[in-house]
Scaffold this motif. Structure first.
Motif, PDB file in Angstrom:
ATOM      1  N   GLU A 130     -52.693  40.127 -24.661  1.00  0.00           N
ATOM      2  CA  GLU A 130     -53.376  40.065 -23.696  1.00  0.00           C
ATOM      3  C   GLU A 130     -54.759  39.139 -23.872  1.00  0.00           C
ATOM      4  O   GLU A 130     -55.251  39.302 -24.915  1.00  0.00           O
ATOM      5  N   GLU A 179     -52.522  39.715 -15.659  1.00  0.00           N
ATOM      6  CA  GLU A 179     -52.442  41.311 -15.849  1.00  0.00           C
ATOM      7  C   GLU A 179     -53.292  41.882 -14.710  1.00  0.00           C
ATOM      8  O   GLU A 179     -53.775  41.417 -13.915  1.00  0.00           O
ATOM      9  N   GLU A 186     -51.596  37.673 -19.807  1.00  0.00           N
ATOM     10  CA  GLU A 186     -50.799  38.046 -20.747  1.00  0.00           C
ATOM     11  C   GLU A 186     -49.536  36.871 -21.222  1.00  0.00           C
ATOM     12  O   GLU A 186     -49.087  36.380 -20.259  1.00  0.00           O
ATOM     13  N   HIS A 235     -49.602  44.282 -28.182  1.00  0.00           N
ATOM     14  CA  HIS A 235     -48.740  45.249 -28.292  1.00  0.00           C
ATOM     15  C   HIS A 235     -47.435  44.503 -29.279  1.00  0.00           C
ATOM     16  O   HIS A 235     -47.102  43.404 -28.948  1.00  0.00           O
TER      17      HIS A 235
HETATM   18 MG    MG Z   1     -50.008  44.199 -20.705  1.00  0.00          MG
END
Ligand code: MG
Ligand code: GLU
Length: 436
Positions: A130, A179, A186, A235
């Motif tokens: 992000e 996002e 992202e 992530h």
């Molecule tokens: Mg995200």
């Protein structure tokens, strides 16, 4: 990763080093001189994100290294402004050709080997990034509806150009989306083996920055861009596979759908998480993001499809689709160090045959402290100094890395904290926004 191997003689090839600060540094050579190696300086690893060098760094002015390009981590995107974006990630070696003990890529290779040798397993990983797009004045875009088509179109033709460049460079983009927050976007890529996934993460950040530069926009991957704003996470989706490629994350007979190996591997990550965040969320402002109610990760928790959990179990339509998302990372971390730490923690869980995953029944913020404690869930460190202490206190985690890497890293982080000592949170955010 590289698709186009023709290299015009006068184009520059950048020999890049993805260092402990999460920055990519290096030097370029003309295409006609490539392939070649270049000289490098050990103290580079001690430079803080803001460019200063602590007096206590282990190297001082001494020593030499060489950067050895790895062709499997060589990307070239043509038609990116006036010049091609031609970058190859390198390993750092000492003058005798031996690996440099503080090299994050060497640390990741060692973790991958440990998992293969001791448990005959491999990790596939994919980093989701992000970031926030800033206007020329450095401010976030005006609010547009979250995830909307109009928010996505507001970034054209940057978005299409980014995806085109990533495709031509073999970075295998998967999703490109607006996002939740104003100006936040992202980019995701397909899973790959662990070394390639970390290489891609380093290169994705750089290609995003470069496409933005060409489009006269600015971006920041800083974990926070304003006080109280929405965080930018990184992530990391992880799945386990046997050496011959069979997916082994899922077991349909298990109540949570997880194999014995996955339960042990991810138990190891949860057990060592307070120490791990010193490497995966390593800035002074990372802990403004790792707070409750922010869909990041405030607790040592795992949960099915749960975005407040540090480990989100993501079931797949097929066994190969099952993966687990690690949410307690951000782009101030070196991707190679992130994956090395996660793989070592997972190996530790496998070595000890751990079975400690207790999936949260819901939002951890809605549970009492006693209920969380009964599940073994604790709050993660709430500041970088606390996280560095947790790492220092975790004698098992410290043994996963070469002492020189740890000494270099901790000294660099303490210098970074000293540089920020008298600043407010807002001023700290401004410093990170400018360099990430
Ligand atoms: Mg995200
Ligand atoms: N922006 C959130 C973070 O800081 C993640 C939101 C999401 O689930 O994509 O990690």
């Amino acid at each position: 990763m590289r698709k186009n191997h023709q290299m015009p003689d006068d184009d520059l090839v950048f020999l890049a080093y993805a260092d402990l600060s999460g920055h990519v540094r290096g030097r370029a050579v003309p295409g006609r001189r490539y392939p070649t190696t270049v000289g490098w300086v050990p103290a580079d690893q001690s430079i803080t994100p803001f460019g200063s060098l602590g007096e206590m760094n282990p190297y001082g002015p001494l020593g030499d290294l060489r950067l050895i390009p790895d062709e499997s981590a060589h990307i070239r995107a043509d038609r990116l402004g006036a010049t091609a974006f031609d970058v190859v990630l390198c390993d750092a070696v000492k003058p005798d050709g031996q690996p440099f003990a503080a090299c994050p890529r060497a640390a990741l290779r060692a973790a991958i080997e440990r998992l293969a040798e001791q448990h005959r397993l491999e990790v596939k990983a994919a980093f989701e990034h992000e970031f926030t797009m800033l206007d020329a004045a450095g401010t976030e875009a005006a609010p547009l509806p979250a995830f909307s088509l109009q928010a996505q179109r507001s970034a054209e033709p940057f978005g299409s150009d980014l995806v085109r460049c990533m495709n031509s460079a073999g970075l295998e983009p998967e999703n490109w989306l607006a996002e939740f927050a104003p100006g936040q976007f992202e980019i995701t890529v397909t899973p790959a083996n662990a070394l390639r996934a970390a290489d891609r993460a380093s290169l994705v950040r750089e290609i995003v920055r470069d496409v933005a530069r060409v489009h006269q926009r600015a971006v920041t991957f800083s974990p926070m861009t304003s006080i109280g704003g929405v965080g930018n996470g990184v992530h990391v989706h992880l799945s386990l596979h046997t050496g011959n490629g069979k997916p082994v994350t899922h077991d349909r007979h298990d109540t949570d759908g997880l194999s014995r190996q996955a339960r042990a591997f991810f138990s190891g990550i949860i057990r060592h998480l307070p120490a791990l965040v010193a490497l995966t969320a390593p800035s002074a402002i990372s802990y403004l993001r790792l707070m409750p109610h922010r869909w990041s990760a405030a607790f040592t928790a795992s949960g099915l499809r749960n975005r407040e959990a540090a480990l989100r179990i993501c079931p797949g339509a097929t066994p190969a689709g099952w993966n687990i998302e690690f949410r307690a990372a951000d782009a101030t971390a070196c991707p190679h160090l992130v994956l090395a730490a996660l793989i070592h923690a997972g190996c530790q869980g496998l070595d000890e045959g751990l079975d400690e995953l207790r999936l949260l029944p819901g939002d951890p913020n809605a549970m009492s402290g006693d209920d969380l404690a009964a599940m073994g869930v604790v709050r993660l460190p709430t500041s970088l100094p606390e996280a560095l202490d947790a790492f220092g206190d975790d004698g098992v985690a410290r043994r996963w890395f070469d002492p020189l890497l740890i000494e270099t890293y901790l000294e660099m982080k303490h210098t970074e904290l000293t540089e920020l000592a008298d600043l407010s949170d807002a001023a700290r955010i401004a410093r990170y926004r400018a360099v990430y």
